[in-house]
Design an enzyme around this catalytic site. Structure first.
Site, PDB file in Angstrom:
ATOM      1  N   GLN A  71       0.811  -1.213   0.000  1.00  0.00           N
ATOM      2  CA  GLN A  71       0.000   0.000   0.000  1.00  0.00           C
ATOM      3  C   GLN A  71       0.851   1.274   0.000  1.00  0.00           C
ATOM      4  O   GLN A  71       2.046   1.228   0.295  1.00  0.00           O
ATOM      5  CB  GLN A  71      -0.894   0.005   1.245  1.00  0.00           C
ATOM      6  N   HIS A  72       0.207   2.365  -0.340  1.00  0.00           N
ATOM      7  CA  HIS A  72       0.673   3.749  -0.097  1.00  0.00           C
ATOM      8  C   HIS A  72       1.795   4.276  -0.993  1.00  0.00           C
ATOM      9  O   HIS A  72       2.002   5.489  -1.040  1.00  0.00           O
ATOM     10  CB  HIS A  72       1.141   3.968   1.352  1.00  0.00           C
ATOM     11  N   ASP A 241      -2.603  -4.857  -0.252  1.00  0.00           N
ATOM     12  CA  ASP A 241      -2.239  -6.241   0.108  1.00  0.00           C
ATOM     13  C   ASP A 241      -2.981  -6.747   1.351  1.00  0.00           C
ATOM     14  O   ASP A 241      -3.396  -7.917   1.402  1.00  0.00           O
ATOM     15  CB  ASP A 241      -0.723  -6.427   0.247  1.00  0.00           C
TER      16      ASP A 241
END
Ligand code: ADP
Ligand code: 5SP
Length: 480
Positions: A71-72, A241
């Site tokens: 992520q991110h 994820d």
């Protein structure tokens, strides 16, 4: 038999599972590693994906695919769809000061935290994309001015697999959008005002930046690249994820997953949004239309990688050493902030061994302290989750380090409750595959695949280990 592919583009590697869409049976798989570091060229993810796909026997006969991803990470694209600079990953802490600034700009530290929790469901920390964009605006203004679109790792990979170079074709899902820092998770809408704040531009200018369209959980968002022979492959929206893993292990309300990959993640499915102004719990969304509140540490499996390296042993031996020691490691505690820490938010912290004595200065106790320190950090996350009123009926241990026998056996002692160990597997990729099968079937809910066998592990609780950890976790040095 119709086949579906699930892809996990995670921090350390790309893994692909190819499963029977109807039963979920594993047919083929492949994997390839990603480069080290917290700043990575997205093209390296693409190369690893192609390598993993080849190892998995190719995608030509696959009817649908979806991508789960770390992520991110900030993937900044210019007007031609080219990557402007290497992506800053979720575990890159250079934007820690930007996170603080973004909070303070909303009425000071305390008020700002509450305001962000209310606006987006989370309090910004260096991991969130919004802080990386502020860092870009301040540290690399010439790059910031070229930003025409911002994607996350899984959005970008889905787009690449589709073969599109049109920015308007970028697609994401709620779970990923909720981790950007410029998406109101409860309302389900981007906040261009926060994007503008991050980039120090006007709201009009921010509205011209293309953000991936947020697709529904089982929406077909496109097809694979025809030029590569993937034109008959439907694409699902994918997911972050942790949300993909929750779909992979079939979590419902009351189920908690504790994933020990590069990050340590304590996650639960919640029917209602969580807004924790303390920042310990991030109020993200799930891949199925619900919410996925979670606590994330920066120091997961690499705590054990580092301990094994320090002792000059492999993971099998590290586990044997830890299990040969007494609970509590003769008073030795590892404060595991090896890469700074996110929960608690201590981006500049380093790790420390506290309580060394001649009794504990041996490989068994060092190994035990590493496992216990890792698990105590996760137990704190579990406690923060329950403090938000999230029910915890069962705990499943997943991720690379959940393969460690020491982790499996010591976890119930530290958490003070039984843990379930599903068969070792790639649950993020499995969740992505299940989403792909859902897209293919067009049914209301995801397909019911046979769950993997689960082993329950029980142990005598050792609360004194957590109590000692709690009294020592502030004993560390700052970086540099
Ligand atoms: N038996 C084991 N004991 C401890 N750690 C392990 C074991 N097997 C794998 N790992 C660790 O798990 C990590 C990879 O797990 P994974 O969940 O794939 O991570 P990520 O999703 O962050 O890329 C690596 O750090 C690896 O060293
Ligand atoms: O930042 C988070 C979640 O907020 C991490 O969980 C990343 O999504 C990376 O996951 P792994 O590669 O460790 O699985």
């Amino acid at each position: 038999m119709r086949l579906v592919a699930g892809i996990d583009s995670s921090t350390q590697s790309c893994k692909i599972v190819i499963r029977d869409a109807a039963t979920g049976a594993l047919v083929r798989s492949g994997a390839a590693t990603h480069p080290d570091g917290t700043e990575v060229s997205p093209h390296a993810w693409w190369d690893a994906f192609l390598q993993a796909a080849e190892q998995a026997g190719g995608l030509d006969d696959v009817a649908a695919a979806a991508v789960g991803g770390q992520q991110h990470g900030m993937v900044a694209l210019d007007a031609e769809g080219e990557v402007i600079r290497d992506a800053l990953l979720w575990n890159d802490t250079r934007s820690a000061a930007a996170a603080e600034a973004l909070i303070v700009e909303h009425g000071g530290a305390e008020h700002g935290r509450a305001a962000w929790a209310q606006m987006i469901g989370s309090v910004p920390v260096a991991s969130l994309t919004v802080t990386k964009l502020r860092w870009l605006a301040d540290a690399e203004p010439e790059n910031a001015q070229r930003v025409a679109a911002v994607a996350l790792p899984h959005d970008w990979l889905t787009w690449k697999i589709s073969g599109s170079s049109t920015l308007e074709d970028l697609v994401t899902d709620r779970s990923e959008a909720s981790g950007t820092g410029y998406y109101d998770t409860a309302a389900g809408a981007y906040r261009y005002d926060l994007l503008a704040q991050a980039l120090r531009i006007s709201e009009d200018a921010a509205a011209r930046i293309i953000l991936p369209r947020v697709a529904g959980p089982n929406e077909q968002v496109g097809t694979g690249d025809d030029a590569r022979g993937w034109g008959g492959m439907l694409l699902g929206p994918g997911a972050g994820d942790n949300a993909a893993a929750s779909l992979g292990i079939g979590m419902g309300t009351g189920d908690v997953s504790i994933s020990i990959g590069t990050s340590g993640v304590v996650a639960a499915v919640s029917p209602t949004p969580i807004q924790d102004s303390s920042g310990l719990i991030a109020g993200f969304a799930s891949a199925t239309g619900e919410y996925l509140p979670l606590a994330v540490t920066l120091n997961g499996s690499r705590v054990l990688d580092g301990a094994a390296r320090m002792l000059g042993v492999d993971h099998q031996r590290l586990s044997e050493l830890a299990l040969a020691a007494e609970p509590g490691a003769h008073g030795l505690t590892l404060v595991p902030y090896l890469e700074g820490e996110r929960t608690p938010n201590l981006p500049h912290a380093t790790g420390s061994f506290v309580g060394l004595s001649l009794d504990s200065m041996n490989p068994q106790d060092v190994a035990r302290a590493a496992v216990e320190g890792l698990l105590c950090g996760l137990a704190d996350g579990l406690q923060a989750l329950t403090q938000q009123g999230v029910p915890v009926n069962s705990i499943q241990l997943i991720g690379g380090a959940a393969r460690s026998a020491a982790v499996q056996q010591i976890a119930p002692a530290i958490f003070g409750r039984d843990v379930q160990i599903p068969e070792p597997g790639e649950y993020v990729a499995d969740g992505a595959a299940r989403q792909a099968a859902w897209v293919l079937s067009g049914t209301e809910g995801p397909p019911q695949w046979t769950s993997s066998a689960v082993t329950a592990v029980t142990a005598e609780p050792t609360p004194f280990v957590r109590e000692r950890y709690a009294s020592r976790r502030h004993l560390f040095a700052e970086q540099g």
